[in-house]
Design an enzyme around this catalytic site. Structure first.
Site, mmCIF file in Angstrom:
data_model
loop_
_atom_site.group_PDB
_atom_site.id
_atom_site.type_symbol
_atom_site.label_atom_id
_atom_site.label_comp_id
_atom_site.label_asym_id
_atom_site.label_seq_id
_atom_site.Cartn_x
_atom_site.Cartn_y
_atom_site.Cartn_z
ATOM 1 N N HIS A 39 -30.460 4.769 -6.720
ATOM 2 C CA HIS A 39 -29.942 6.320 -6.287
ATOM 3 C C HIS A 39 -29.211 7.224 -6.715
ATOM 4 O O HIS A 39 -29.050 7.410 -7.381
ATOM 5 C CB HIS A 39 -28.859 4.969 -5.479
ATOM 6 C CG HIS A 39 -28.611 6.607 -3.875
ATOM 7 N ND1 HIS A 39 -27.707 7.432 -4.241
ATOM 8 C CD2 HIS A 39 -28.874 6.009 -2.801
ATOM 9 C CE1 HIS A 39 -28.037 8.248 -3.132
ATOM 10 N NE2 HIS A 39 -28.377 7.374 -2.360
ATOM 11 N N HIS A 68 -30.994 12.633 3.276
ATOM 12 C CA HIS A 68 -31.952 11.344 3.631
ATOM 13 C C HIS A 68 -33.015 11.270 4.358
ATOM 14 O O HIS A 68 -33.899 10.880 4.518
ATOM 15 C CB HIS A 68 -31.292 10.138 4.132
ATOM 16 C CG HIS A 68 -30.559 9.411 2.785
ATOM 17 N ND1 HIS A 68 -29.199 10.622 2.944
ATOM 18 C CD2 HIS A 68 -30.294 9.017 1.415
ATOM 19 C CE1 HIS A 68 -28.604 9.752 1.380
ATOM 20 N NE2 HIS A 68 -29.340 8.859 1.195
ATOM 21 N N ARG A 140 -9.439 3.516 19.208
ATOM 22 C CA ARG A 140 -8.237 2.685 19.357
ATOM 23 C C ARG A 140 -8.678 1.741 20.643
ATOM 24 O O ARG A 140 -8.092 2.940 21.539
ATOM 25 C CB ARG A 140 -7.196 3.564 18.815
ATOM 26 C CG ARG A 140 -5.940 2.651 19.402
ATOM 27 C CD ARG A 140 -5.223 1.885 20.587
ATOM 28 N NE ARG A 140 -4.113 1.777 20.029
ATOM 29 C CZ ARG A 140 -4.067 0.729 20.268
ATOM 30 N NH1 ARG A 140 -4.923 -0.168 20.914
ATOM 31 N NH2 ARG A 140 -2.672 0.266 20.963
ATOM 32 N N CYS A 186 -4.645 9.336 16.499
ATOM 33 C CA CYS A 186 -3.979 7.562 16.994
ATOM 34 C C CYS A 186 -2.270 8.340 16.267
ATOM 35 O O CYS A 186 -2.528 8.809 15.237
ATOM 36 C CB CYS A 186 -4.602 6.691 16.414
ATOM 37 S SG CYS A 186 -3.434 5.011 17.567
ATOM 38 N N TYR A 322 3.844 4.473 23.799
ATOM 39 C CA TYR A 322 3.582 6.296 22.939
ATOM 40 C C TYR A 322 5.223 6.798 23.000
ATOM 41 O O TYR A 322 4.804 7.952 23.715
ATOM 42 C CB TYR A 322 2.384 6.859 23.450
ATOM 43 C CG TYR A 322 1.286 5.730 22.657
ATOM 44 C CD1 TYR A 322 0.724 5.862 21.935
ATOM 45 C CD2 TYR A 322 0.642 5.459 24.259
ATOM 46 C CE1 TYR A 322 -0.417 4.942 20.913
ATOM 47 C CE2 TYR A 322 -0.769 4.173 23.242
ATOM 48 C CZ TYR A 322 -0.936 4.774 21.982
ATOM 49 O OH TYR A 322 -1.944 3.361 21.150
#
Lengths: 470, 470
Positions: A39, A68, A140, A186, A322
């Site tokens: 590579h 690529h 999540r 999150c 939360y």
């Protein structure tokens, strides 16, 4: 000669030099074991990144490393083709498992919970592109991913007296489309660092964060079209309810202040595109709320209803999850009713390069350090300081921002990527970063004074320990 | 019998038990030496506060402690009358001193610089009222206080192509009046704590902060009425220029982002009232800019011009003064061009009671701690933690807010006052406070990591050392 057909499961077993390194690209399967050492770039880091893609599709990787996508590269890849990807490579559905219809995910994720699916991409990929590819965006979920028919799906906007139903087509055609680039994080990002103490929650590393361009309709426009009176002082919150539900038919829900939802500066939208394509199932297909600068938990996925109210959402996730607590609050003394809901997020940063435990060969005594920095509430990142001598001296990082929507610091919803050249001594070295946002807020030095029983809001200085060679 | 007439200067000499304790109220002069010990409440703290008022007018104190404004109290005061205040108690004007026309100030101020006048009120008064009385509001002047004739004064709104001139009357009648309660804080507040290091600037204690209700016209409305196109992408900043100037006729100036000035949520106004009365000369008579949530330096006093531009103001104070630097930046390496201007302010808190060095007699092992907490950008204060054991355990303070304009946390421009009951051990004790704002930002633990050569933005945990009796 017709090549054999392989399942995703079969491909995933070939992810090491010993078992062979297989990847899929579109519907082709390739054995690139012999190619890894050939590579271009050929550096150890590149090899490591190829290994992260091994055993699964490389499409997302090539989207990120877009170099690529040329005919030449495709020709090289074709030489390694060994078969085709099975059209039915999804596992048979287990009707007793509510999670059986969850979508396919890349094997590269670091999984914190399988059911519901909670996973983050590896740190060495996170900051390689400003926009996080959809396939690598942290997931999540709180409940199984619902299956939603986009044609029959309706978003119900319920205002007590009046109610409207919006189809996906309505959303796309009746409201001016808006595109917002925003970082979503999150509340539990970096919770792992609080693990020396007792915390309750998924052990997230520093990658429960990602940046995407979301396209949708302003919640402001939707509510106004439904007849909402923005001056109604009795209404203080806008609620979002999801389609995902548990066995008791309780669905995910959250609310945000009316001020945020209705402000022209708030940029709260109901999105139907993520980075220009339909939102992937894991991220809320067909529609989700985007609440820039707020905690991830309020960006409700699989949206089915918008309502308004004098109080916050009564959902479990708004009332009993939360929330922020003092370091001295215990599970016994925690008063969820009194504690404020986490909404806007504080300033944070993290190091993505080098990885913890790396052995570094410095150039002229310098090491290159990279990472991300972000702050909630539309605040820009003003400065990132990096130290490799315990904070005695700090190097200012170069900041990169690629957000077409941010024409001033007040709407700066998306993160800043950064690079710094830092002088290092030989031996064991701790590299530290800290960011300052446009409100001149800084990160706390260590976990202690911000520790909380739920392990939320881990925004202490990020520290990565490495060994520097002589 | 006609009582004698006393000058302010004469009164100011009587500020101790030895010289007698004199005060003035309206146009009367009173010798209250014998009354101090008779004052109701009679506690040591009350006596200390009376002493702070001694040698000067008590009008501002009585505005704060409004319980005094009764006929009964006035009758008591009348018993102590010894004379009248001289109508010409201003010092003769020295034409060679550009500061000679500065207004009278209360002797109670802690003066950091006389010319230009820079002074803060004593900490034990600061948090006794939610709204800081005008006479006790900290003063941070950069130049002499200008004398402005309110009738002939014009505010020039210059937009390049077009220009309008507004009289004070225009400002009051042509635009909808708006009242904003906001805390204003000097960038150098608490700079004293950075004095262990080398800093350049006035040595402010923790009282270069105050809260007032300002009434005026929205800058947004003024600019729109002058023909400003808010969608003009070439314009990114709104500039304010003052009437105060130096010997070279360079006037004070500053700028803020257009986004802040034009946002309906920004609440930027040109004020002509402070707490319901004409703005005092020290605070910008007749008009000043009010930029809620931003550093004090952008709230330009004695406003004479509003302009717009693609770049920030080129004034000394925008370009070479109020800027933020890394702890590793020295006077030699400081790049003022590159460093960001300080605009929005970070979260801060400070202890006002007890005073440093106090000897405390605890009740049941508890001490009452009071103080203020504030954050810029309209962010509310969510929690204040107080510790008397080095941060091992934290007590949550009770928060008080008395802001009629704040109907949600996004417009929370004014501070929060707080009280906590904290357990203390006998001996030398350090009391610490730290606040968390609605974006979940916290204060840094100590000065080191935020230290900067200019001593700005001192928002580390506030610490007060006291002795607790057995």
């Amino acid at each position: 000669q017709s090549l054999p057909i392989f399942s995703s499961e079969e491909i995933s077993k070939h992810n090491s030099k010993d078992n062979g390194i297989w990847v899929s690209y579109k519907d082709g399967v390739y054995d690139i074991t012999d190619f890894v050492d050939l590579h271009p770039g050929g550096k150890k880091l590149t090899c490591e990144k190829i290994m992260l893609a091994s055993g699964g599709p490389i499409d997302a990787f090539w989207n990120m490393y877009a170099v690529h996508k040329t005919d030449e590269v495709l020709e090289i890849l074709e030489q390694y083709k060994i078969g085709s990807l099975s059209p039915e490579d999804q596992k048979p559905i287990d009707l007793n498992d509510p999670f059986s219809k969850d979508p396919f995910r890349l094997p590269v994720f670091r999984i914190n919970s399988k059911k519901p699916f909670n996973a983050e991409p590896p740190i060495e990929l996170l900051t390689d592109s400003y926009i996080t590819p959809n396939e690598l965006f942290y997931v999540r979920n709180h409940l199984p991913v619902p299956e939603i028919d986009p044609d029959s799906h309706r978003i119900s906007v319920d205002l007590g007296d009046s109610s409207i139903q919006l189809s996906l087509e309505d959303l796309k055609t009746k409201f001016k489309p808006v595109t917002i680039t925003t970082t979503i994080q999150c509340a539990g990002n970096r919770r792992q660092e609080m693990s020396d103490f007792k915390t309750k929650g998924l052990s997230w590393g520093p990658c429960a964060i990602g940046t995407a361009r979301w396209t949708g309709a302003r919640v402001r426009d939707i509510l106004l079209s439904a007849g909402f009176d923005p001056d109604d002082k009795t209404i203080k919150h806008v609620h979002f309810n999801g389609f995902d539900d548990d066995i008791t038919n309780t669905s995910y829900g959250a609310s945000i202040p009316k001020q945020k939802a209705m402000s022209l500066d708030g940029d709260v939208i109901i999105a139907y595109k993520m980075n220009g394509v339909d939102i992937p199932r894991d991220h809320g297909y067909p529609v989700r709320a985007i609440v820039p600068g707020y905690v991830g938990a309020r960006n409700v996925k699989w949206l089915r209803q918008i309502t308004v109210g004098s109080d916050e959402s009564t959902s479990h996730w708004q009332m009993n999850d939360y929330k922020a607590f003092s370091p001295s609050t215990t599970f016994e003394t925690a008063n969820y009713k009194k504690a404020p809901s986490i909404q806007e997020m504080p300033v944070i940063s993290a190091i993505s390069v080098p990885k913890p435990g790396s052995i570094i060969d410095p150039e002229d005594g310098m090491v290159e350090v990279k990472g991300y920095a972000w702050s909630g509430g539309g605040r820009d990142i003003m400065r990132v300081d990096v130290s490799a001598d315990g904070g005695n001296t700090w190097q200012e990082a170069s900041l990169t921002k690629d957000d077409p929507d941010a024409d001033d610091s007040a709407h700066c919803w998306a993160w800043t990527l950064w690079t710094a050249e830092v002088p290092v001594a030989a031996g064991k070295v701790e590299i530290i970063c800290k960011a300052i946002d446009s409100a001149n807020n800084c990160q706390p030095e260590w976990i202690g004074p911000i520790w909380n029983l739920r392990g939320f809001l881990t925004n202490a200085w990020h520290r990565v320990n490495v060994t520097v060679e002589n």
